[in-house]
Design a protein around this motif. Structure first.
Motif, mmCIF file in Angstrom:
data_model
loop_
_atom_site.group_PDB
_atom_site.id
_atom_site.type_symbol
_atom_site.label_atom_id
_atom_site.label_comp_id
_atom_site.label_asym_id
_atom_site.label_seq_id
_atom_site.Cartn_x
_atom_site.Cartn_y
_atom_site.Cartn_z
ATOM 1 N N VAL A 110 72.896 29.659 37.276
ATOM 2 C CA VAL A 110 73.937 29.858 38.291
ATOM 3 C C VAL A 110 73.869 28.751 39.348
ATOM 4 O O VAL A 110 74.892 28.269 39.833
ATOM 5 N N ALA A 111 72.659 28.311 39.663
ATOM 6 C CA ALA A 111 72.485 27.251 40.669
ATOM 7 C C ALA A 111 72.867 25.879 40.118
ATOM 8 O O ALA A 111 72.944 24.915 40.884
ATOM 9 N N GLY A 112 73.091 25.786 38.819
ATOM 10 C CA GLY A 112 73.414 24.485 38.223
ATOM 11 C C GLY A 112 72.219 23.557 38.185
ATOM 12 O O GLY A 112 72.342 22.351 38.374
ATOM 13 N N ALA A 113 71.036 24.122 37.928
ATOM 14 C CA ALA A 113 69.807 23.330 38.000
ATOM 15 C C ALA A 113 69.320 22.831 36.648
ATOM 16 O O ALA A 113 68.368 22.057 36.600
ATOM 17 N N LEU A 114 69.921 23.275 35.547
ATOM 18 C CA LEU A 114 69.355 22.909 34.243
ATOM 19 C C LEU A 114 70.397 22.759 33.154
ATOM 20 O O LEU A 114 71.499 23.303 33.243
ATOM 21 N N ASP A 115 70.029 21.971 32.144
ATOM 22 C CA ASP A 115 70.792 21.842 30.899
ATOM 23 C C ASP A 115 70.017 22.412 29.728
ATOM 24 O O ASP A 115 70.591 22.634 28.665
ATOM 25 N N ALA A 116 68.714 22.578 29.882
ATOM 26 C CA ALA A 116 67.862 23.045 28.796
ATOM 27 C C ALA A 116 66.652 23.775 29.372
ATOM 28 O O ALA A 116 66.312 23.599 30.547
ATOM 29 N N VAL A 117 66.040 24.574 28.526
ATOM 30 C CA VAL A 117 65.010 25.516 28.950
ATOM 31 C C VAL A 117 63.737 25.258 28.161
ATOM 32 O O VAL A 117 63.790 25.075 26.948
ATOM 33 N N ARG A 118 62.614 25.219 28.868
ATOM 34 C CA ARG A 118 61.335 25.133 28.179
ATOM 35 C C ARG A 118 60.543 26.383 28.552
ATOM 36 O O ARG A 118 60.148 26.551 29.714
ATOM 37 N N LEU A 119 60.361 27.253 27.564
ATOM 38 C CA LEU A 119 59.669 28.525 27.823
ATOM 39 C C LEU A 119 58.201 28.397 27.436
ATOM 40 O O LEU A 119 57.881 27.905 26.353
ATOM 41 N N LYS A 120 57.341 28.885 28.316
ATOM 42 C CA LYS A 120 55.910 28.872 28.047
ATOM 43 C C LYS A 120 55.423 30.313 27.990
ATOM 44 O O LYS A 120 55.582 31.076 28.943
ATOM 45 N N LEU A 121 54.815 30.659 26.852
ATOM 46 C CA LEU A 121 54.429 32.051 26.599
ATOM 47 C C LEU A 121 53.668 32.675 27.759
ATOM 48 O O LEU A 121 53.983 33.783 28.190
ATOM 49 N N SER A 122 52.660 31.984 28.282
ATOM 50 C CA SER A 122 51.827 32.623 29.300
ATOM 51 C C SER A 122 52.485 32.598 30.684
ATOM 52 O O SER A 122 52.077 33.317 31.578
ATOM 53 N N ASN A 123 53.523 31.776 30.835
ATOM 54 C CA ASN A 123 54.261 31.753 32.101
ATOM 55 C C ASN A 123 55.255 32.908 32.155
ATOM 56 O O ASN A 123 55.678 33.323 33.233
ATOM 57 N N VAL A 124 55.636 33.408 30.969
ATOM 58 C CA VAL A 124 56.625 34.480 30.875
ATOM 59 C C VAL A 124 55.939 35.831 30.600
ATOM 60 O O VAL A 124 56.427 36.877 31.030
ATOM 61 N N GLY A 125 54.805 35.808 29.892
ATOM 62 C CA GLY A 125 54.061 37.054 29.686
ATOM 63 C C GLY A 125 53.906 37.475 28.242
ATOM 64 O O GLY A 125 53.687 38.656 27.966
ATOM 65 N N GLY A 126 54.037 36.523 27.313
ATOM 66 C CA GLY A 126 53.823 36.854 25.904
ATOM 67 C C GLY A 126 55.106 36.809 25.101
ATOM 68 O O GLY A 126 56.167 36.416 25.602
ATOM 69 N N ILE A 127 55.008 37.204 23.830
ATOM 70 C CA ILE A 127 56.153 37.103 22.922
ATOM 71 C C ILE A 127 57.278 38.049 23.334
ATOM 72 O O ILE A 127 58.456 37.682 23.272
ATOM 73 N N THR A 128 56.933 39.257 23.785
ATOM 74 C CA THR A 128 57.970 40.258 24.090
ATOM 75 C C THR A 128 58.944 39.780 25.162
ATOM 76 O O THR A 128 60.159 39.739 24.917
ATOM 77 N N PRO A 129 58.488 39.381 26.361
ATOM 78 C CA PRO A 129 59.453 38.893 27.355
ATOM 79 C C PRO A 129 59.998 37.501 27.023
ATOM 80 O O PRO A 129 61.122 37.174 27.413
ATOM 81 N N THR A 130 59.239 36.690 26.265
ATOM 82 C CA THR A 130 59.740 35.367 25.888
ATOM 83 C C THR A 130 60.886 35.503 24.890
ATOM 84 O O THR A 130 61.839 34.714 24.916
ATOM 85 N N ARG A 131 60.808 36.518 24.019
ATOM 86 C CA ARG A 131 61.928 36.767 23.101
ATOM 87 C C ARG A 131 63.206 37.058 23.895
ATOM 88 O O ARG A 131 64.279 36.542 23.585
ATOM 89 N N ARG A 132 63.086 37.891 24.936
ATOM 90 C CA ARG A 132 64.264 38.188 25.774
ATOM 91 C C ARG A 132 64.800 36.919 26.424
ATOM 92 O O ARG A 132 65.998 36.685 26.462
ATOM 93 N N ALA A 133 63.899 36.105 26.959
ATOM 94 C CA ALA A 133 64.304 34.866 27.632
ATOM 95 C C ALA A 133 64.939 33.910 26.628
ATOM 96 O O ALA A 133 65.937 33.237 26.919
ATOM 97 N N ARG A 134 64.357 33.835 25.431
ATOM 98 C CA ARG A 134 64.901 33.001 24.366
ATOM 99 C C ARG A 134 66.333 33.426 24.033
ATOM 100 O O ARG A 134 67.243 32.609 23.948
ATOM 101 N N ASP A 135 66.524 34.745 23.861
ATOM 102 C CA ASP A 135 67.843 35.238 23.473
ATOM 103 C C ASP A 135 68.871 35.007 24.584
ATOM 104 O O ASP A 135 70.050 34.752 24.310
#
Ligand SMILES: [Mg+2]
Length: 372
Positions: free
Chosen positions: A260-285
């Motif tokens: 919404v802030a217009g800060a990004l064109d792409a996303v780099r998700l880090k498992l331990s920054n998000v909390g594991g596969i379960t919340p990273t799957r949500r962020a990925r989707d």
């Protein structure tokens, strides 16, 4: 009476990894030469075992400190005893109800539950995560902050090793020094698919504006130039380069905020920054739904973290996968057979159920905790 397929025991191990290529430098004088890894073994009543891992690249990078990971795992392990590891969202809810925060410690337990879930069902994680879209993936590799000529040589080495995507670290000295580093790397990486310039949040906004203006004609991605979403958004407005964010992306809300802030064109998700596969799957989707290209990885880690990252990446729409990254490539120690490895800039997805790797318990060193 506990059902036999619920979690009956959690063991925690501590392993110190050493960097194969010597110290790796990030912006602001930060450096890592060894990584403090925490390995989690989760066993169910019927004897199935799942493995998870969280690793601290350096405590000065992302939230996470090995001894605190292991300390927090004690109450987290108690909270998940008796839980059904297939119900990954419920396991996460139990962890969140027990301890607020500490996403990095929860990541290790969460990965172990997904491994169990796969082994119990005979399915690979990539299939459990929506279906295997690719069996192999193009990797990127990193080049640490150094003098321009040294970085140029390391970029040439990366190309020679088969990597077609290279992330170069910047953020030392004056903005002109970083511009010089970027020019040297782009020159050495002629013909590469993707050159990514990562400041790891180091630049004050004004310096970031100066650097991105100076490299506006170069075909580079700019990664996490400043520490905050607001600063990154202001810099991106004055640049023609695509921006990747990672440190600030700790979950779906943070992706929405940055989008919404217009800060990004792409996303780099880090498992331990998000909390594991379960919340990273949500962020990925969410990233996929917003049409944002992405990578899924972790800052540091060994064979378990690399395998988990590959399953997430290989179950994501290939059109939106920027590339893969194997943190295990940076460290000497191997703790599992069948783990993904870089070969000519590519890595293959493991084929066995769960994470698809066989952890060697004799490689794990000291067990620091057993909860049953
Ligand atoms: Mg980064």
């Amino acid at each position: 009476m506990m059902a036999t397929d619920t979690i009956r025991r959690v063991d925690v191990f501590s392993v110190l990894y050493h960097h194969a290529g010597g110290p790796f430098a990030l912006s602001g004088g930060r450096s890592s030469n060894e990584q403090d890894a925490t390995i989690v073994r989760v066993e169910t009543g019927d004897g199935l075992v799942g493995w998870g891992e969280q690793c601290v690249f350096t405590p000065s990078f992302l939230p996470g400190y090995g001894p605190s990971t292991r300390a927090v795992l004690e109450p987290l392990a108690r909270a998940v005893l008796g839980a059904d590891p297939h119900a990954v969202e419920l396991v996460h809810a139990r962890m969140d109800a027990a301890i607020r925060g500490y996403a990095y410690a929860k990541s290790a337990l969460d990965i172990a539950c997904w491994d169990l879930h796969g082994k119990a069902t005979g399915l690979r994680l990539s299939d459990l995560l929506g279906g295997t879209r690719q069996e192999q993936i193009e990797l990127y590799t990193g080049v640490g902050v150094a003098a321009p000529e040294e970085m140029r040589e390391r970029c040439a080495d990366a190309l020679a090793a088969g990597f077609r995507q290279v992330q170069v670290k910047v953020g030392s000295g004056r903005p002109d020094d970083d511009v010089e580093r970027i020019r040297a790397c782009v020159d050495a990486l002629a013909g590469a698919d993707r050159v990514i310039v990562d400041a790891n949040g180091y630049w004050p906004q004004a310096d970031a504006v100066r650097v991105v203006a100076a490299v506006d004609e170069l075909d580079v991605y700019i990664e996490q130039p400043c520490a905050t979403v607001a600063e990154c958004a202001r810099v991106r407005r004055r640049s023609r380069r695509p921006f990747i964010l990672d440190e600030v992306l700790t979950g779906v809300r943070e992706i929405v905020e940055a989008h919404v802030a217009g800060a990004l064109d792409a996303v780099r998700l880090k498992l331990s920054n998000v909390g594991g596969i379960t919340p990273t799957r949500r962020a990925r989707d969410l990233a996929v739904a917003l049409g944002l290209p992405l990578t899924i990885e972790d800052a540091g880690g060994g064979d378990i973290v690399s395998a988990a990252s590959m399953h997430l990446a290989c179950s994501t729409d290939p059109k939106l996968v920027l590339g893969g990254y194997l943190p295990s490539e940076m460290v000497v120690e191997r703790i599992a057979a069948g783990a993904p490895a870089a070969s000519n800039g590519m890595a293959r997805l493991p084929t066995a159920p769960g994470l698809g790797i066989a952890v060697d318990e004799s490689a794990l060193g000291d067990r620091v905790l057993r909860i049953e």
